[in-house]
Design an enzyme around this catalytic site. Structure first.
Site, PDB file in Angstrom:
ATOM      1  CD  GLU A 191      -2.623   1.387   2.538  1.00 60.54           C
ATOM      2  OE1 GLU A 191      -2.531   0.515   3.429  1.00 60.54           O
ATOM      3  OE2 GLU A 191      -3.432   2.332   2.587  1.00 60.54           O
ATOM      4  CG  ASP A 215      -3.375  -2.406   4.481  1.00 65.40           C
ATOM      5  OD1 ASP A 215      -4.575  -2.157   4.273  1.00 65.40           O
ATOM      6  OD2 ASP A 215      -2.614  -1.633   5.114  1.00 65.40           O
ATOM      7  CB  ILE A 220      -1.276  -0.071   9.743  1.00 67.69           C
ATOM      8  CG1 ILE A 220       0.064  -0.211  10.464  1.00 67.69           C
ATOM      9  CG2 ILE A 220      -2.409   0.191  10.762  1.00 67.69           C
ATOM     10  CD1 ILE A 220       0.446   0.989  11.337  1.00 67.69           C
ATOM     11  CG  ASP A 221      -7.073  -2.925   6.565  1.00 67.90           C
ATOM     12  OD1 ASP A 221      -7.120  -1.981   5.747  1.00 67.90           O
ATOM     13  OD2 ASP A 221      -8.049  -3.647   6.797  1.00 67.90           O
ATOM     14  CB  THR A 266      -4.066   4.128   8.925  1.00 70.05           C
ATOM     15  OG1 THR A 266      -3.265   3.111   8.313  1.00 70.05           O
ATOM     16  CG2 THR A 266      -3.169   5.251   9.377  1.00 70.05           C
ATOM     17  CG  ASP A 304      -7.829  -1.876   1.974  1.00 72.66           C
ATOM     18  OD1 ASP A 304      -8.170  -1.055   1.118  1.00 72.66           O
ATOM     19  OD2 ASP A 304      -7.100  -1.583   2.946  1.00 72.66           O
TER      20      ASP A 304
HETATM   21  O1  LIG Z   1      -6.314   1.840   6.946  1.00 71.74           O
HETATM   22  P1  LIG Z   1      -6.065   1.599   5.510  1.00 71.74           P
HETATM   23  O2  LIG Z   1      -5.006   0.588   5.216  1.00 71.74           O
HETATM   24  O3  LIG Z   1      -5.903   2.846   4.741  1.00 71.74           O
HETATM   25  O4  LIG Z   1      -7.371   0.873   4.903  1.00 71.74           O
HETATM   26  C1  LIG Z   1      -8.680   1.391   5.080  1.00 71.74           C
HETATM   27  C2  LIG Z   1      -9.099   2.183   3.855  1.00 71.74           C
HETATM   28  O5  LIG Z   1      -8.226   3.272   3.696  1.00 71.74           O
HETATM   29  C3  LIG Z   1     -10.522   2.693   4.044  1.00 71.74           C
HETATM   30  O6  LIG Z   1     -10.924   3.385   2.889  1.00 71.74           O
HETATM   31  C4  LIG Z   1     -11.497   1.567   4.300  1.00 71.74           C
HETATM   32  O7  LIG Z   1     -12.756   2.054   4.538  1.00 71.74           O
HETATM   33  C5  LIG Z   1     -11.041   0.780   5.490  1.00 71.74           C
HETATM   34  O8  LIG Z   1     -11.945  -0.284   5.696  1.00 71.74           O
HETATM   35  C6  LIG Z   1      -9.634   0.253   5.257  1.00 71.74           C
HETATM   36  O9  LIG Z   1      -9.242  -0.525   6.336  1.00 71.74           O
HETATM   37 MG   LIG Z   2      -6.141  -0.946   4.343  1.00 72.12          MG
HETATM   38 MG   LIG Z   3      -3.064   0.456   5.358  1.00 72.54          MG
END
Ligand SMILES: O=P(O)(O)O[C@H]1[C@H](O)[C@@H](O)[C@H](O)[C@@H](O)[C@@H]1O
Ligand SMILES: [Mg+2]
Ligand SMILES: [Mg+2]
Length: 291
Positions: free
Chosen positions: A69, A89, A91-92, A94, A219
């Site tokens: 990512e 990813d 950190i999913d 963030t 994701d």
């Molecule tokens: O936290 P990240 O890795 O950016 O992923 C999120 C994503 O950016 C959001 O648009 C989604 O709604 C989240 O479910 C993801 O976890």
């Molecule tokens: Mg994510």
């Molecule tokens: Mg992320």
């Protein structure tokens, strides 16, 4: 299947190592940067963890490719070839991480010939290691996972996210989808704040479906395999075959629930992950009509 077990076990080991970095930073003060919208956040920890994961994998498997990512956000080309490819990813969730909302996950998928061979989702604060190998079943902390098998949409609990988009078209589409599903009626809507954890909850049977528009391949690539290996169904939001690059997904306990959600949910236009973002005037994010 057994061919990639060693790779998966290595992925699990480095996910646990990376989680230590995330949990240490979870409680600390963070410098937050914005990406595609005021709700699309990234921190130094996201970037550091991704670099750490990729360097450890590259050291062991020097010919393997990566889709990360934060590497893509830094300008690396997003291309899934037939080569063994790690889709990461770091950190999913963030936004959760920044707010110390206790659901953050590391998502690692591994594809060969464009087919996902294994998926790992490590929910760090919960210490729940979700994993699946193609044809080998799905597990959380080594306990087998099975979906609820629910076939009646009116008895279903559905998980989704509003996502990072803040333009009117996306927000109107997302909220209309939620309203139309609730009106069926379904029994509830939930949002955990991480697509990967949202989706593996379907594999646990704790939710009967998850859908989203606008997320990225990193994701959901791992959790999509975890859901299907737990007996679930993963489709595009239009009911067609799932394509991890399309940025539209439904994961469900059964085909009847998946198809019913596909009848109700509408998508807003989104550039595919493997489309050249330069061709789109908003930096590769979902296209807004500017309503
Ligand atoms: O936290 P990240 O890795 O950016 O992923 C999120 C994503 O950016 C959001 O648009 C989604 O709604 C989240 O479910 C993801 O976890
Ligand atoms: Mg994510
Ligand atoms: Mg992320």
């Amino acid at each position: 299947m057994a061919e990639w077990t060693e790779c998966m076990n290595f992925g699990i080991t480095i996910a646990r190592q990376a989680s230590k970095v995330i949990l240490e930073a979870f409680r600390a003060k963070k410098d937050v940067m914005l990406k595609s919208s005021p709700a699309d956040l990234v921190t130094e920890t996201d970037q550091r963890v991704e670099k750490m994961l990729i360097s450890r994998i590259r050291e062991r498997y020097p010919t393997h490719k990566f889709i990360g990512e934060e590497s893509v956000a830094a300008g690396e080309k997003l291309e899934l070839t037939d080569s063994p490819t790690w889709i990461i990813d770091p950190i999913d969730g963030t936004v959760n991480f920044v707010h110390r909302f206790p659901f953050v996950a590391i998502s690692i998928a591994f594809a060969v010939n464009k087919q996902t061979e294994f998926g790992i989702v490590y929910s760090c604060v919960e210490d729940k290691m979700y994993r699946a190998q193609r044809g080998g079943g799905a597990f959380v902390n080594d306990v087998p996972l099975h979906t609820s098998g629910q076939e009646d949409i009116t008895k279903s609990l559905v998980v989704t996210e509003i996502g990072a988009e803040r333009d009117c078209l996306a927000l109107c589409t997302m909220t209309t989808n939620i309203m139309n599903l609730l009106a069926i009626p379904i029994q509830g809507i939930r949002a955990v704040g991480t697509a990967a954890v949202d989706m593996v909850l379907v594999a646990t049977g704790g939710a009967d479906a998850y859908y989203h528009i606008g997320m990225h391949c990193w994701d959901i690539a791992a959790s999509a395999l975890i859901v299907t290996e737990a007996g679930g169904v993963v489709l595009d939001t239009d009911g067609s075959e799932f394509d991890m690059m399309s940025r539209k997904v439904i994961a469900a306990s059964s085909m009847p629930v998946a198809k019913r959600i596909a009848q109700v949910v509408r998508a807003f236009p989104c550039t595919r992950d493997d489309e050249d973002p330069a061709r789109v005037n908003n930096g590769g994010h979902c296209i807004s009509s500017g309503l």
